[in-house]
Design a protein around this motif. Structure first.
Motif, mmCIF file in Angstrom:
data_model
loop_
_atom_site.group_PDB
_atom_site.id
_atom_site.type_symbol
_atom_site.label_atom_id
_atom_site.label_comp_id
_atom_site.label_asym_id
_atom_site.label_seq_id
_atom_site.Cartn_x
_atom_site.Cartn_y
_atom_site.Cartn_z
ATOM 1 N N TYR A 58 5.399 -3.197 -12.476
ATOM 2 C CA TYR A 58 4.547 -2.007 -12.425
ATOM 3 C C TYR A 58 3.122 -2.391 -12.051
ATOM 4 O O TYR A 58 2.623 -3.460 -12.423
ATOM 5 N N LEU A 59 2.478 -1.499 -11.323
ATOM 6 C CA LEU A 59 1.095 -1.673 -10.909
ATOM 7 C C LEU A 59 0.293 -0.492 -11.424
ATOM 8 O O LEU A 59 0.550 0.663 -11.049
ATOM 9 N N TYR A 101 -14.422 8.722 7.278
ATOM 10 C CA TYR A 101 -13.911 8.765 5.917
ATOM 11 C C TYR A 101 -12.826 7.694 5.782
ATOM 12 O O TYR A 101 -12.047 7.466 6.704
ATOM 13 N N GLU A 102 -12.773 7.069 4.618
ATOM 14 C CA GLU A 102 -11.716 6.108 4.331
ATOM 15 C C GLU A 102 -10.957 6.564 3.094
ATOM 16 O O GLU A 102 -11.553 6.861 2.060
ATOM 17 N N GLU A 103 -9.636 6.625 3.204
ATOM 18 C CA GLU A 103 -8.785 7.073 2.101
ATOM 19 C C GLU A 103 -8.396 5.900 1.214
ATOM 20 O O GLU A 103 -8.371 4.745 1.648
ATOM 21 N N ALA A 104 -8.045 6.235 -0.025
ATOM 22 C CA ALA A 104 -7.495 5.229 -0.940
ATOM 23 C C ALA A 104 -6.681 5.954 -2.011
ATOM 24 O O ALA A 104 -6.917 7.132 -2.308
ATOM 25 N N ILE A 105 -5.716 5.239 -2.577
ATOM 26 C CA ILE A 105 -4.974 5.757 -3.727
ATOM 27 C C ILE A 105 -5.905 5.661 -4.935
ATOM 28 O O ILE A 105 -6.537 4.629 -5.149
ATOM 29 N N PRO A 106 -6.037 6.725 -5.736
ATOM 30 C CA PRO A 106 -7.056 6.728 -6.796
ATOM 31 C C PRO A 106 -6.738 5.760 -7.928
ATOM 32 O O PRO A 106 -5.564 5.441 -8.180
ATOM 33 N N PRO A 107 -7.778 5.278 -8.630
ATOM 34 C CA PRO A 107 -7.541 4.438 -9.818
ATOM 35 C C PRO A 107 -6.800 5.226 -10.881
ATOM 36 O O PRO A 107 -6.808 6.455 -10.886
ATOM 37 N N ASP A 108 -6.164 4.495 -11.792
ATOM 38 C CA ASP A 108 -5.348 5.057 -12.885
ATOM 39 C C ASP A 108 -4.022 5.620 -12.392
ATOM 40 O O ASP A 108 -3.324 6.302 -13.145
ATOM 41 N N THR A 109 -3.679 5.339 -11.129
ATOM 42 C CA THR A 109 -2.335 5.679 -10.633
ATOM 43 C C THR A 109 -1.335 4.622 -11.119
ATOM 44 O O THR A 109 -1.642 3.437 -11.145
ATOM 45 N N LEU A 110 -0.147 5.072 -11.490
ATOM 46 C CA LEU A 110 0.921 4.152 -11.891
ATOM 47 C C LEU A 110 1.949 4.060 -10.767
ATOM 48 O O LEU A 110 2.503 5.077 -10.348
ATOM 49 N N MET A 111 2.189 2.818 -10.284
ATOM 50 C CA MET A 111 3.146 2.569 -9.225
ATOM 51 C C MET A 111 4.120 1.473 -9.687
ATOM 52 O O MET A 111 3.909 0.852 -10.734
ATOM 53 N N TYR A 112 5.145 1.227 -8.893
ATOM 54 C CA TYR A 112 6.111 0.182 -9.235
ATOM 55 C C TYR A 112 6.736 -0.361 -7.950
ATOM 56 O O TYR A 112 6.699 0.291 -6.908
ATOM 57 N N PHE A 113 7.281 -1.568 -8.057
ATOM 58 C CA PHE A 113 8.050 -2.116 -6.939
ATOM 59 C C PHE A 113 9.200 -2.945 -7.492
ATOM 60 O O PHE A 113 9.139 -3.476 -8.612
ATOM 61 N N LEU A 114 10.274 -3.030 -6.724
ATOM 62 C CA LEU A 114 11.434 -3.830 -7.109
ATOM 63 C C LEU A 114 11.289 -5.247 -6.566
ATOM 64 O O LEU A 114 10.640 -5.470 -5.553
ATOM 65 N N TRP A 115 11.896 -6.197 -7.240
ATOM 66 C CA TRP A 115 11.901 -7.571 -6.757
ATOM 67 C C TRP A 115 13.178 -8.256 -7.207
ATOM 68 O O TRP A 115 13.863 -7.790 -8.123
ATOM 69 N N GLY A 116 13.519 -9.347 -6.550
ATOM 70 C CA GLY A 116 14.731 -10.064 -6.914
ATOM 71 C C GLY A 116 14.862 -11.339 -6.109
ATOM 72 O O GLY A 116 13.923 -11.773 -5.423
ATOM 73 N N THR A 117 16.030 -11.926 -6.185
ATOM 74 C CA THR A 117 16.314 -13.153 -5.442
ATOM 75 C C THR A 117 17.336 -12.845 -4.351
ATOM 76 O O THR A 117 18.160 -11.942 -4.492
ATOM 77 N N VAL A 118 17.283 -13.612 -3.278
ATOM 78 C CA VAL A 118 18.219 -13.393 -2.173
ATOM 79 C C VAL A 118 19.611 -13.869 -2.583
ATOM 80 O O VAL A 118 19.777 -14.609 -3.560
ATOM 81 N N LEU A 150 -0.888 -5.874 -13.274
ATOM 82 C CA LEU A 150 0.524 -6.134 -13.001
ATOM 83 C C LEU A 150 1.263 -6.309 -14.313
ATOM 84 O O LEU A 150 0.881 -7.142 -15.146
ATOM 85 N N VAL A 151 2.320 -5.523 -14.502
ATOM 86 C CA VAL A 151 3.097 -5.574 -15.746
ATOM 87 C C VAL A 151 4.576 -5.653 -15.387
ATOM 88 O O VAL A 151 5.074 -4.860 -14.583
ATOM 89 N N THR A 152 5.276 -6.618 -15.982
ATOM 90 C CA THR A 152 6.731 -6.685 -15.838
ATOM 91 C C THR A 152 7.358 -6.511 -17.212
ATOM 92 O O THR A 152 6.798 -6.943 -18.220
ATOM 93 N N LEU A 153 8.514 -5.891 -17.246
ATOM 94 C CA LEU A 153 9.196 -5.631 -18.524
ATOM 95 C C LEU A 153 10.424 -6.515 -18.655
ATOM 96 O O LEU A 153 11.025 -6.887 -17.657
#
Length: 265
Positions: A7-8, A206-223, A262-265
């Motif tokens: 999680y980000l 103007y330059e855009e950005a995702i605002p602070p305090d947004t919660l996002m996530y990404f998957l990860w693993g091994t091949v 960065l948080v992993t569970l």
């Protein structure tokens, strides 16, 4: 191949860099089918690769064209781990009645549930932990109290709630959520000054950005083709996560953009 999730939680605006520029608006990367902001996996991968100890870097992420051109290797090689795109889960938006509210929608919540392998059920639009005693004001929209649906199990859908400030949540219909996220993006005016401290012609943007305090996530693993070394590769990448609880992702680092927890569970 195993799926894991990280999680980000954004500590500052995050500018990922878009492939298009419309007028004087420098956009950010967006999903092709939803047009919602996201973080390309290549951006996350590059940041994690740079944070990996040099003795493990090529093994985990593969070598580079510089290694081949320099004679260290004869061919490009595949790394032992992979990471996916960063997706939105909860996005903060301003509210005249409640200060800040974190919004999401059934599409984003069910995607997260499906990808993380959970079975939490279904969330209907207008579910909220704000109660239904008074209306909710969201910019130009007013949600009447009789439209709101009390939501007791909201904490199950905020996976790292204790590490965030997410306390007031509201689930909107997919289209309404998309529109509100679009109007709630961080936008900053940038200009370039000349030697006489006047604005150069054509530099206004103007330059855009995702605002602070947004919660996002990404998957990860091994091949898949690791021949019994997957546990070692996973452990090494987890060490990278643990040793870098704060990462800088995307552009504009000199402006303090892109710092995430960065948080992993």
């Amino acid at each position: 191949m195993m799926l894991n999730v990280a999680y980000l939680y954004l500590l500052s605006p995050l500018h990922t860099g878009g492939t298009t520029q419309e007028g004087n608006l420098l956009g950010i990367a967006r999903e092709s089918h939803t047009e919602l902001p996201y973080i390309p996996s290549s951006t996350i991968r590059g940041r994690l690769r740079a944070s990996t100890p040099e003795n493990n870097r090529n093994r985990l992420w593969g070598n580079t064209i510089e290694d081949v051109m320099g004679g260290a290797n004869t061919n490009l090689t595949q790394g032992q781990v992979w990471v996916g795109d960063g997706s939105l889960l909860w996005v903060p938006v301003p509210s005249l009645s409640h200060g800040v509210i974190w919004i999401s929608c059934p599409m984003l919540l069910h995607r997260w549930q499906r990808l993380t392998g959970q079975s939490l059920g279904t969330v209907v639009p207008y579910s909220t932990n704000l109660g239904n005693n008074k209306p909710v004001y969201l910019k130009d929209a007013i949600l009447k109290s009789n439209e709101l649906k009390p939501w007791d199990k909201w904490q199950e859908w905020v996976p790292i709630r204790e590490q965030t400030q997410i306390e007031r949540v509201l689930v909107l219909p997919d289209q309404h959520c998309k529109t509100l996220i679009e109007t709630s993006l961080w936008r900053q005016v940038r200009v370039k000054l000349s030697e006489h401290k006047t604005v150069n012609d054509g530099s206004f943007r103007y330059e855009e950005a995702i605002p602070p305090d947004t919660l996002m996530y990404f998957l990860w693993g091994t091949v898949a083709q690791l021949n019994g070394t997957a546990i070692k590769a996973k452990s090494d990448l987890q060490e990278v996560f643990d040793s870098h609880p704060i990462l800088q992702i995307g552009g504009q680092e000199s402006l303090g953009r892109g710092f995430v927890q960065l948080v992993t569970l």
